[in-house]
Design a protein around this motif. Structure first.
Motif, PDB file in Angstrom:
ATOM      1  N   GLY A  92       6.670   8.250   4.418  1.00 32.27           N
ATOM      2  CA  GLY A  92       5.238   7.131   3.579  1.00 32.27           C
ATOM      3  C   GLY A  92       6.203   8.076   2.094  1.00 32.27           C
ATOM      4  N   ASP A  93       5.131   7.793   1.369  1.00 35.83           N
ATOM      5  CA  ASP A  93       5.266   8.168  -0.144  1.00 35.83           C
ATOM      6  C   ASP A  93       5.532   9.340  -0.390  1.00 35.83           C
ATOM      7  OD1 ASP A  93       5.591   4.917  -1.453  1.00 35.83           O
ATOM      8  OD2 ASP A  93       3.564   5.055   0.089  1.00 35.83           O
ATOM      9  N   VAL A  94       4.139  10.039   0.323  1.00 36.48           N
ATOM     10  CA  VAL A  94       3.768  11.312   0.309  1.00 36.48           C
ATOM     11  C   VAL A  94       3.840  12.050   1.411  1.00 36.48           C
ATOM     12  CG1 VAL A  94       2.591  13.326  -0.658  1.00 36.48           C
ATOM     13  CG2 VAL A  94       2.587  11.439  -2.332  1.00 36.48           C
ATOM     14  N   GLY A  95       4.082  13.204   1.577  1.00 41.52           N
ATOM     15  CA  GLY A  95       3.602  14.238   2.970  1.00 41.52           C
ATOM     16  C   GLY A  95       3.117  15.344   2.184  1.00 41.52           C
ATOM     17  N   ALA A  96       2.034  15.505   2.494  1.00 37.84           N
ATOM     18  CA  ALA A  96       1.488  17.260   2.339  1.00 37.84           C
ATOM     19  C   ALA A  96       1.004  18.129   3.875  1.00 37.84           C
ATOM     20  CB  ALA A  96      -0.011  16.701   2.338  1.00 37.84           C
ATOM     21  N   PHE A  97       1.166  19.135   3.752  1.00 37.78           N
ATOM     22  CA  PHE A  97       2.029  19.658   4.672  1.00 37.78           C
ATOM     23  C   PHE A  97       0.937  21.115   4.542  1.00 37.78           C
ATOM     24  CE2 PHE A  97       5.225  18.016   4.692  1.00 37.78           C
ATOM     25  CZ  PHE A  97       5.614  17.927   5.939  1.00 37.78           C
ATOM     26  N   SER A  98       0.342  21.627   4.988  1.00 39.58           N
ATOM     27  CA  SER A  98      -0.264  23.192   5.430  1.00 39.58           C
ATOM     28  C   SER A  98       0.050  24.605   5.942  1.00 39.58           C
ATOM     29  CB  SER A  98      -1.774  23.012   5.644  1.00 39.58           C
ATOM     30  OG  SER A  98      -2.343  24.126   5.951  1.00 39.58           O
ATOM     31  N   PHE A  99      -0.074  25.587   4.863  1.00 44.02           N
ATOM     32  CA  PHE A  99       0.827  26.822   5.173  1.00 44.02           C
ATOM     33  C   PHE A  99      -0.716  27.909   5.878  1.00 44.02           C
ATOM     34  CE2 PHE A  99       4.180  25.176   3.020  1.00 44.02           C
ATOM     35  CZ  PHE A  99       4.683  24.431   3.387  1.00 44.02           C
ATOM     36  N   PHE A 100      -1.856  27.504   6.106  1.00 42.97           N
ATOM     37  CA  PHE A 100      -2.716  28.049   6.887  1.00 42.97           C
ATOM     38  C   PHE A 100      -2.025  29.094   7.410  1.00 42.97           C
ATOM     39  CE2 PHE A 100      -6.610  28.924   9.790  1.00 42.97           C
ATOM     40  CZ  PHE A 100      -7.550  29.416   8.704  1.00 42.97           C
ATOM     41  N   LEU A 116       1.025  -1.202   0.758  1.00 43.12           N
ATOM     42  CA  LEU A 116       0.223  -0.440  -0.247  1.00 43.12           C
ATOM     43  C   LEU A 116       1.184   1.458  -0.417  1.00 43.12           C
ATOM     44  CD1 LEU A 116      -2.641  -1.209   3.333  1.00 43.12           C
ATOM     45  CD2 LEU A 116      -2.434  -1.311   0.347  1.00 43.12           C
ATOM     46  N   LYS A 117       0.307   1.904  -0.882  1.00 46.65           N
ATOM     47  CA  LYS A 117       0.724   3.305  -0.521  1.00 46.65           C
ATOM     48  C   LYS A 117       0.373   4.432   0.742  1.00 46.65           C
ATOM     49  CE  LYS A 117       3.236   4.442  -4.567  1.00 46.65           C
ATOM     50  NZ  LYS A 117       2.377   3.163  -5.453  1.00 46.65           N
ATOM     51  N   VAL A 118       1.443   5.286   1.241  1.00 47.01           N
ATOM     52  CA  VAL A 118       0.973   5.768   2.264  1.00 47.01           C
ATOM     53  C   VAL A 118       1.136   7.503   2.185  1.00 47.01           C
ATOM     54  CG1 VAL A 118       2.129   6.583   5.064  1.00 47.01           C
ATOM     55  CG2 VAL A 118       2.306   4.245   3.608  1.00 47.01           C
ATOM     56  N   ILE A 119       0.066   7.790   2.388  1.00 45.49           N
ATOM     57  CA  ILE A 119      -0.253   9.668   1.962  1.00 45.49           C
ATOM     58  C   ILE A 119       0.360   9.899   3.172  1.00 45.49           C
ATOM     59  CG2 ILE A 119      -1.160  11.414   1.081  1.00 45.49           C
ATOM     60  CD1 ILE A 119      -1.610   7.580  -0.708  1.00 45.49           C
ATOM     61  N   GLU A 120       0.884  11.096   4.388  1.00 50.05           N
ATOM     62  CA  GLU A 120       1.012  11.540   5.504  1.00 50.05           C
ATOM     63  C   GLU A 120       0.384  12.997   5.075  1.00 50.05           C
ATOM     64  OE1 GLU A 120       4.719  11.061   7.240  1.00 50.05           O
ATOM     65  OE2 GLU A 120       5.475  10.317   5.701  1.00 50.05           O
ATOM     66  N   ASP A 121      -0.878  12.653   5.933  1.00 49.04           N
ATOM     67  CA  ASP A 121      -1.054  14.799   6.296  1.00 49.04           C
ATOM     68  C   ASP A 121      -0.173  14.589   6.880  1.00 49.04           C
ATOM     69  OD1 ASP A 121      -3.242  16.319   7.101  1.00 49.04           O
ATOM     70  OD2 ASP A 121      -4.782  15.511   6.804  1.00 49.04           O
ATOM     71  N   CYS A 122      -0.247  16.358   6.946  1.00 50.97           N
ATOM     72  CA  CYS A 122       1.250  17.043   8.077  1.00 50.97           C
ATOM     73  C   CYS A 122       0.722  17.892   8.101  1.00 50.97           C
ATOM     74  CB  CYS A 122       2.867  16.713   7.266  1.00 50.97           C
ATOM     75  SG  CYS A 122       2.740  14.774   6.769  1.00 50.97           S
ATOM     76  N   ALA A 123      -0.923  18.161   8.190  1.00 48.87           N
ATOM     77  CA  ALA A 123      -1.181  20.171   8.169  1.00 48.87           C
ATOM     78  C   ALA A 123      -0.495  20.577   9.123  1.00 48.87           C
ATOM     79  CB  ALA A 123      -2.360  19.753   8.143  1.00 48.87           C
ATOM     80  N   GLN A 124      -0.797  19.859  10.533  1.00 49.94           N
ATOM     81  CA  GLN A 124      -0.844  20.788  11.654  1.00 49.94           C
ATOM     82  C   GLN A 124       0.838  19.683  12.375  1.00 49.94           C
ATOM     83  OE1 GLN A 124      -3.338  19.289  14.172  1.00 49.94           O
ATOM     84  NE2 GLN A 124      -5.325  19.933  12.959  1.00 49.94           N
ATOM     85  N   SER A 125       1.481  19.273  11.474  1.00 55.92           N
ATOM     86  CA  SER A 125       2.819  18.371  12.178  1.00 55.92           C
ATOM     87  C   SER A 125       4.061  18.725  10.946  1.00 55.92           C
ATOM     88  CB  SER A 125       2.867  16.971  12.166  1.00 55.92           C
ATOM     89  OG  SER A 125       2.526  16.534  10.825  1.00 55.92           O
ATOM     90  N   PHE A 126       4.429  20.540  10.563  1.00 55.80           N
ATOM     91  CA  PHE A 126       5.415  21.039  10.117  1.00 55.80           C
ATOM     92  C   PHE A 126       6.467  20.474  11.468  1.00 55.80           C
ATOM     93  CE2 PHE A 126       9.098  23.154   8.529  1.00 55.80           C
ATOM     94  CZ  PHE A 126       8.897  23.071   7.143  1.00 55.80           C
ATOM     95  N   GLY A 127       7.680  19.943  11.328  1.00 52.35           N
ATOM     96  CA  GLY A 127       9.116  20.450  12.085  1.00 52.35           C
ATOM     97  C   GLY A 127       9.136  18.451  13.217  1.00 52.35           C
ATOM     98  N   ALA A 128       7.501  18.208  13.193  1.00 51.48           N
ATOM     99  CA  ALA A 128       7.292  17.271  14.057  1.00 51.48           C
ATOM    100  C   ALA A 128       8.668  15.916  13.360  1.00 51.48           C
ATOM    101  CB  ALA A 128       6.237  16.022  14.295  1.00 51.48           C
ATOM    102  N   LYS A 129       8.637  15.245  14.219  1.00 51.88           N
ATOM    103  CA  LYS A 129       9.495  13.604  14.042  1.00 51.88           C
ATOM    104  C   LYS A 129       8.861  11.823  14.516  1.00 51.88           C
ATOM    105  CE  LYS A 129      13.466  16.536  13.280  1.00 51.88           C
ATOM    106  NZ  LYS A 129      15.031  16.880  13.373  1.00 51.88           N
ATOM    107  N   TYR A 130       9.347  11.649  13.897  1.00 53.20           N
ATOM    108  CA  TYR A 130       8.997  10.566  14.789  1.00 53.20           C
ATOM    109  C   TYR A 130      10.168   9.779  14.535  1.00 53.20           C
ATOM    110  CZ  TYR A 130       7.195   5.571  14.448  1.00 53.20           C
ATOM    111  OH  TYR A 130       6.913   4.210  15.132  1.00 53.20           O
TER     112      TYR A 130
END
Length: 366
Positions: free
Chosen positions: A178-186, A155-169
């Motif tokens: 994952g395969d894709v990370g998606a960030f928001s700059f709201f 499976l592909k993994v698309i990470e919703d990182c809207a609230q997590s810029f700079g967070a680390k695992y």
């Protein structure tokens, strides 16, 4: 009702600290006359890629578009199923539906509010093509287990990182696992612009190429449109602003963590208020407590009377929203969280006296 003394978020202290740099950046773009896909966009993409430790970063006009385009670039579409959390902002599920795929909800872990990997396993079918974890409130999801499941089932993994810029695992930036990370700059995000903005990140050259096409009407070369795309470009002025702010993100995230640590210490003895864990890599986009015993709404109203802002993220789980209601089995952990969570004021510059004031009012009602 009292005038608001402590809002849930105050962006003014941050602006005052970088006001001069912001004005220089905005003026530079205005004087250049390059407002669409100007040099600051490319520079910001390169700087984000370097910061996160990823090969490709593609600026788009919102976090929602980052999810939609990220899904399409990863090959997700009609007839596919994508497993995600019910406990998130609607953009998460909406993006899956908008590419023609079916949303499948897996319940959350009660302690983190993030998708429960064991629940993911129960939702996999032959049509499952991807998992979309959300790093809610800035806390990384259980990416180790999620990636194991994804690899096991192809499976592909698309990470919703809207609230997590700079967070680390486990020392690795979220969005790059994952395969894709998606960030928001709201504007309210840890790294927020002065308008909408988003970013897709990936190590996959093909995904990056397709995402780059989709954001400009499906064309690699102007007027040579190859697929149906979008008008979804990161604004040059926003990119210039975000370049300034990127330099301070670690400092600001550390400030948020200090606020969270103070809250946890001061709320430790308050019965009926469950504080969040201080997991490593958690950047506290929100400081969210759980208020048990049916007292959440009363506490929120009482705080408002004292001039203290608070928010409920999220009062209605995605599977219960009118657009999806009645289509899914219950997610009881998510449903209970929606009745109990309350986010308290947090921003990097929140002062100790303000934190103590919030806590003293909580203690007053309890």
């Amino acid at each position: 009702m009292s005038q608001t003394k402590i809002p849930v978020l105050d962006l003014k202290p941050q602006y005052e600290s970088i006001k001069g740099e912001i004005q220089v950046a905005i003026n530079r773009v205005i004087e250049s006359g390059q407002f669409i896909m100007g040099p600051d966009v490319k520079a910001f993409e390169q700087e984000v890629a370097a910061y996160l430790g990823v090969k490709y970063a593609i600026g788009v006009n919102s976090g929602t578009d980052a999810l939609v385009i990220g899904l399409r670039a990863a090959g997700i579409g009609e007839g596919d199923e994508v497993i995600t959390t019910p406990f998130s902002f609607f953009a998460t599920a909406e993006s899956i539906s908008n590419v023609g795929a079916k949303v499948v909800f897996a319940d959350i872990d009660a302690s983190t509010y993030n998708i429960d990997p064991q629940q993911i396993r129960t939702k996999i079918t032959p049509r499952t093509k991807a998992i979309m974890p959300v790093h809610l409130y800035g806390q990384p999801a259980a990416m180790g287990q999620i990636m194991d499941i994804a690899q096991e089932h192809g499976l592909k993994v698309i990470e919703d990182c809207a609230q997590s810029f700079g967070a680390k695992y486990d020392g690795k930036a979220v969005g790059t696992i994952g395969d894709v990370g998606a960030f928001s700059f709201f504007p309210s995000k840890n790294l927020g612009g002065y308008g909408d903005g988003g970013m897709i990140v990936t190590d996959n050259e093909k995904i990056a190429e397709v995402a780059g096409m989709l954001r400009v009407h499906g064309a690699k070369k102007k007027y040579h449109n190859e697929v149906l795309g979008y008008n979804s470009r990161l604004d040059t002025i926003q990119a210039a602003i975000l370049r300034v702010k990127l330099q301070y993100i670690d400092k600001w995230n550390q400030g948020r963590r200090r606020v969270a640590e103070s809250y946890n210490r001061l709320l430790a003895d308050v019965e009926g208020v469950v504080t969040p864990g201080l997991a490593e890599g958690y950047v506290f986009h929100q400081y969210t407590v759980r208020v048990t015993g049916g007292k959440r709404d009363g506490l929120k109203a009482f705080l408002a009377e004292q001039g203290i802002g608070s928010m409920i993220y999220y009062p209605i789980p995605q599977d219960q929203l009118p657009v999806y209601k009645g289509q899914y089995e219950a997610c009881p952990v998510s449903d209970l969280a929606a009745q109990e969570v309350l986010s308290l004021p947090i921003w990097p510059e929140l002062e100790k006296g303000q934190i103590k004031k919030v806590v003293s009012e909580i203690k007053e009602i309890f």
